[in-house]
Scaffold this active site. Structure first.
Site, short mmCIF file in Angstrom:
data_model
loop_
_atom_site.label_atom_id
_atom_site.label_comp_id
_atom_site.label_asym_id
_atom_site.label_seq_id
_atom_site.Cartn_x
_atom_site.Cartn_y
_atom_site.Cartn_z
N LYS A 22 12.34 -5.87 -7.19
CA LYS A 22 11.92 -5.43 -5.84
C LYS A 22 10.40 -5.33 -5.78
CE LYS A 22 12.06 -0.91 -4.75
NZ LYS A 22 10.81 -0.33 -4.23
N ASN A 23 9.80 -4.69 -6.80
CA ASN A 23 8.36 -4.39 -6.71
C ASN A 23 7.47 -5.58 -7.03
OD1 ASN A 23 9.16 -1.90 -5.88
ND2 ASN A 23 8.74 -0.86 -7.80
N ARG A 96 7.03 2.16 3.72
CA ARG A 96 5.61 2.44 3.61
C ARG A 96 4.88 1.44 2.72
NH1 ARG A 96 3.70 3.93 -0.32
NH2 ARG A 96 1.96 4.91 0.71
N CYS A 120 6.73 9.77 1.91
CA CYS A 120 8.16 9.44 1.80
C CYS A 120 8.80 10.57 1.00
CB CYS A 120 8.34 8.09 1.12
SG CYS A 120 8.00 8.19 -0.64
N ARG A 125 2.02 10.01 -0.81
CA ARG A 125 1.68 8.58 -0.90
C ARG A 125 0.40 8.24 -0.13
NH1 ARG A 125 6.63 6.17 -2.42
NH2 ARG A 125 5.42 4.47 -3.28
N PRO A 126 -0.72 8.91 -0.44
CA PRO A 126 -1.97 8.59 0.26
C PRO A 126 -2.42 7.16 -0.02
CG PRO A 126 -2.40 9.95 -1.65
CD PRO A 126 -0.91 9.87 -1.51
N ILE A 127 -3.33 6.64 0.83
CA ILE A 127 -3.84 5.28 0.61
C ILE A 127 -5.37 5.28 0.57
CG2 ILE A 127 -1.83 4.08 1.61
CD1 ILE A 127 -3.51 3.74 4.19
N ASP A 128 -5.93 6.42 0.17
CA ASP A 128 -7.39 6.52 0.10
C ASP A 128 -8.01 5.48 -0.82
OD1 ASP A 128 -5.91 8.28 -1.74
OD2 ASP A 128 -7.87 8.61 -2.62
N LEU A 129 -7.35 5.19 -1.94
CA LEU A 129 -7.90 4.19 -2.88
C LEU A 129 -7.86 2.79 -2.27
CD1 LEU A 129 -6.28 5.47 -6.20
CD2 LEU A 129 -8.59 5.92 -5.36
N ASP A 310 9.67 5.28 -12.34
CA ASP A 310 10.87 4.78 -11.65
C ASP A 310 12.11 4.85 -12.50
OD1 ASP A 310 9.17 2.10 -9.82
OD2 ASP A 310 9.19 4.28 -9.62
N ILE A 332 3.27 11.15 -12.09
CA ILE A 332 2.86 10.17 -11.08
C ILE A 332 3.09 10.67 -9.66
CG2 ILE A 332 3.14 7.79 -10.26
CD1 ILE A 332 2.00 7.96 -13.11
N ARG A 402 18.12 0.02 -1.22
CA ARG A 402 16.73 -0.46 -1.11
C ARG A 402 16.30 -1.16 -2.39
NH1 ARG A 402 12.66 3.93 1.28
NH2 ARG A 402 11.33 2.11 0.93
C1 EPZ Z 1 4.47 1.39 -6.65
O1 EPZ Z 1 4.21 2.37 -5.66
C2 EPZ Z 1 5.97 1.16 -6.64
N1 EPZ Z 1 6.38 0.66 -5.33
C3 EPZ Z 1 6.70 2.47 -6.94
O2 EPZ Z 1 8.09 2.18 -7.01
C4 EPZ Z 1 6.25 2.97 -8.31
O3 EPZ Z 1 6.86 4.20 -8.58
C5 EPZ Z 1 4.72 3.13 -8.31
O4 EPZ Z 1 4.10 1.86 -7.95
C6 EPZ Z 1 4.20 3.55 -9.67
O5 EPZ Z 1 4.56 2.59 -10.63
C7 EPZ Z 1 6.21 -0.66 -5.05
O6 EPZ Z 1 5.71 -1.42 -5.85
C8 EPZ Z 1 6.69 -1.13 -3.72
P1 EPZ Z 1 0.70 3.88 -6.84
P2 EPZ Z 1 2.67 2.65 -5.20
O7 EPZ Z 1 -0.25 3.45 -5.78
O8 EPZ Z 1 1.92 1.39 -5.15
C9 EPZ Z 1 -1.44 8.05 -5.95
C10 EPZ Z 1 10.37 2.49 -6.57
O9 EPZ Z 1 11.17 3.39 -6.84
N2 EPZ Z 1 -2.30 7.28 -5.03
O10 EPZ Z 1 0.49 3.43 -8.25
O11 EPZ Z 1 2.70 3.51 -4.00
C11 EPZ Z 1 -0.05 8.23 -5.38
O12 EPZ Z 1 -0.01 9.37 -4.53
C12 EPZ Z 1 8.98 2.80 -6.06
O13 EPZ Z 1 10.62 1.25 -6.72
C13 EPZ Z 1 -3.39 7.91 -4.43
O14 EPZ Z 1 -3.63 9.10 -4.65
O15 EPZ Z 1 2.19 3.53 -6.46
C14 EPZ Z 1 0.80 8.43 -6.58
O16 EPZ Z 1 0.73 9.80 -6.98
C15 EPZ Z 1 8.74 4.29 -5.91
N3 EPZ Z 1 -4.16 7.20 -3.57
C16 EPZ Z 1 0.11 7.57 -7.65
O17 EPZ Z 1 -1.21 7.31 -7.16
C17 EPZ Z 1 -3.91 5.89 -3.29
O18 EPZ Z 1 -4.67 5.28 -2.50
C18 EPZ Z 1 0.83 6.26 -7.92
O19 EPZ Z 1 0.75 5.50 -6.76
C19 EPZ Z 1 -2.80 5.26 -3.90
C20 EPZ Z 1 -2.01 5.97 -4.77
#
Ligand code: EPZ
Length: 421
Positions: A22-23, A96, A120, A125-129, A310, A332, A402
């Protein structure tokens, strides 16, 4: 509303083919926005998240159909070009991770408008980065009325980006925004997840110049355009880990075909510490459960190549039956223990405090009505249900579907007594 009904305890004996990841599929589908010509994706899993992404592609003006392609049944074919560059609120809320379209739309059209993806079940799930990285690439971002309006007046210009956290989504958005650009982009502290490698390999076949994928320093040399290709999506390492946990919890022995073994390695020692015997072959894995599970002691979720968040819920369901106490530290996501109250309903002894959960192994679990509060929590309930004595009924299948093509089909192939009604 359908539910899963499991008659336990149901030791496993069988084999299953692991479906596409999926990812990997989601960012690769979004990447097709960048491509001229036609793209054919093989092993693209039939998941509700994949269908939601296909709907967004069609909304943007692309053709996206699932049909037989050469020797491949049910390939996903994408063609066309973006006639729109905005994603409406209701589509963003549904999934999202569509935020990854931001980079793809900017890379192809220089503009993108989407609503804030929002949080969610497992966290804010912020997107600041994502946003700070895109600004470094010359993107102007206005945020109003819950929308993110992005423009790249001078096009995307490569730059040096350091991520304070190796965010998977932010790394993907930077790759998609800078694949077609002027100059070179370097990402320090990039995510190293296998799905990043898959996305980079896909983009390189389409004509991109990306190197360092799977390492902490990712280099994207901008090119002027990218073209569609044929690509097979990698198998899902989390689905594979889920079925290994099911075997550990329920007992028995299984074979996983098309298993991404090299990407399961970070989890192998946990299953071996629990007493499972795992034999790795070229692209399959044989798993034999111990008579009595041992506690894997301590599990800390970390960015890849650490133990994946995950797989945390599924391994906790297995640890609930292990001899001894297991400590989980979820580093995480801030709300990824929602499976605990449901596991406790099945008789597990688990206490959570902040990001730490203490699991005291019990001899048996007993069947009950439970409800999946999120995707991987749902997989954990299937894992526990297979081990529990009596009938376990699981609701919330919209979450499980999903990320698992048909969890009841796979678990039945593995010998589990499970059906969807
Ligand atoms: C991806 O989510 C996966 N989803 C998640 O899988 C997976 O758990 C995660 O990576 C970690 O491996 C998809 O690929 C669609 P991150 P993503 O950005 O990209 C913080 C599943 O069950 N963060 O690495 O959202 C965030 O809050 C799903 O298949 C910021 O603070 O993960 C989190 O604590 C769940 N600011 C951490 O980083 C940002 O701008 C990890 O987030 C972005 C992230």
């Amino acid at each position: 509303m359908s539910v899963l009904v499991i008659e336990g305890p149901s030791p496993l004996c069988g084999e299953v083919v692991i479906h596409g990841a999926k990812n990997s599929a989601l960012p690769i589908l979004a990447a097709s926005v960048l491509l001229k010509g036609e793209t054919a994706l093989k092993s693209c899993p039939k998941l509700s998240d994949v269908e939601a992404t296909a709907k967004i592609l069609r909304h943007l003006g692309f053709k996206c159909v699932r049909q037989n392609y050469r020797d491949e049944k049910n390939a996903v074919l994408i063609s066309g070009y973006p006639k729109r560059n905005e994603i409406p609120h209701y589509m963003m809320r549904k999934m999202r991770s569509s935020v990854v379209f931001l980079g793809a739309l900017l890379g192809r059209t220089g503009e993108a408008k989407l609503s804030f993806p929002g949080g969610c079940d497992i966290g804010a799930r912020p997107i600041d980065l994502h946003l700070s990285s895109l600004r470094r690439l010359g993107v102007e971002i206005n945020e109003k009325h819950g929308c993110i309006i992005c423009t790249a007046p001078k096009g995307i210009i490569g730059d040096y980006i350091t991520l304070s956290f190796p965010s998977v989504g932010a790394t993907e958005n930077i790759m998609l925004a800078s694949a077609i650009s002027k100059g070179t982009t370097v990402i320090e502290n990039a995510a190293r997840e296998p799905e990043i490698i898959d996305l980079a390999n896909f983009l390189n076949i389409c004509g991109a110049k990306i190197s360092g994928q799977g390492e902490s320093t990712l280099i994207i040399e901008g090119v002027s355009s990218l073209y569609g290709c044929e690509y097979r999506i990698m198998p899902d390492r989390i689905v594979a880990a889920t079925y290994i946990a099911c075997c550990g919890a329920a007992g028995g022995e299984i074979v996983l075909r098309n298993s991404p073994n090299q990407y399961i390695l970070p989890m192998l020692s946990v299953f071996e510490d629990a007493g499972c015997v795992l034999s790795i072959y070229k692209n399959s894995i044989y798993v034999k459960a111990p008579k009595k599970l041992l506690s894997p002691q301590m599990i800390r979720t970390m960015p890849y190549p650490g133990f994946p968040t995950d797989a945390q819920a599924q391994v906790m369901a297995m640890a609930a039956l292990a001899e001894g106490t297991t400590v989980f530290v979820e580093n995480i996501f801030e709300n990824r223990f929602q499976h605990i109250p449901e596991l406790v309903r099945l008789g597990a002894k688990i206490k959570a405090e902040g990001k730490v959960a203490i699991v005291e192994g019990v001899k048996n679990l007993s069947g009950a009505f439970v409800k999946a509060p999120d995707l991987r929590a749902g997989a954990a309930l299937v894992t526990a249900g297979l081990a529990a004595g009596g009938i376990t009924t699981i609701g919330g299948l919209e979450y499980i579907d999903r990320g698992y093509e048909s969890i009841e089909r796979d678990v039945s192939m593995l010998g589990g007594k499970i059906k969807r009604i």
